[in-house]
Design a protein around this motif. Sequence first.
Motif, PDB file in Angstrom:
ATOM      1  N   GLU A 138      18.106   3.797  80.766  1.00 31.62           N
ATOM      2  CA  GLU A 138      17.063   3.696  79.627  1.00 31.62           C
ATOM      3  C   GLU A 138      15.718   3.933  80.464  1.00 31.62           C
ATOM      4  N   SER A 168      21.716   0.792  81.623  1.00 27.27           N
ATOM      5  CA  SER A 168      21.820   0.033  80.419  1.00 27.27           C
ATOM      6  C   SER A 168      23.162  -0.892  80.304  1.00 27.27           C
ATOM      7  N   HIS A 188      16.883   8.314  76.950  1.00 32.59           N
ATOM      8  CA  HIS A 188      18.297   7.624  77.463  1.00 32.59           C
ATOM      9  C   HIS A 188      18.951   8.814  77.858  1.00 32.59           C
ATOM     10  N   THR A 215      21.934   2.274  72.085  1.00 27.34           N
ATOM     11  CA  THR A 215      20.662   1.806  72.312  1.00 27.34           C
ATOM     12  C   THR A 215      19.859   1.764  71.235  1.00 27.34           C
TER      13      THR A 215
END
Length: 216
Positions: A138, A168, A188, A215
């Motif tokens: 990320e 992440s 992402h 996320t």
Amino acid sequence: MPAAAQAPGPGPGDLPSVAPTLRALRHRTGLTLEAAARAADLSPAHLSRLETGHRQPSLPVLLGLARVYGTTVSELLGETTPDREAVVRASAAAETRAGGWSYWPAGAPGRAMQALRVRIPHSGGPQDQVVRVHPGEEWLHVLAGGLRLHLGDTSHVLGPGDSAHFDSLTPHRLAAEGPDGAELLFVHTLLQSPTAALCLGPEAPGGHPTPSGATS
């Protein structure tokens, strides 16, 4: 009576086009065979047979794998699609709200990176407390306001112009810092979920969305 001879499995020249495509998409998303099979509600052995061309996928299986890999059934079947637009105009980026957060697409769908502009309000609700852990990387950049990033055992307050780039798989949580909320650009590298799931995830019993492993 002798048993009937079994037909030989497909050779390299007989490999259906969907098989290498499935394998390539799984590698592109960075998923192991076991993780992809679990996300698609398949057994690893079944998915392995699909990737080697020893089994043809049904339409429901194709739909499930397309969801996991963040693509379409057309791409899985090798159908060509028009070139994606390289430019995303502000006028074409429609706002979507999920669980009190707002987001706007900042990139084309179906890419290896998912780009969003995200608005997190002050006291953003249950999402502020969700700790997320999932494959991928990320990157975020604060445009306005203040953002509190809980990353592993540390906590960081980011202001306008500050950025963060992290694996992440490190447990992480986002919340606005201050009464004005926060606005950020977010990228992402893994397309496992629909865009809405990046903010919220599937609905819980009773019709209320709940945060997921995707996320924020």
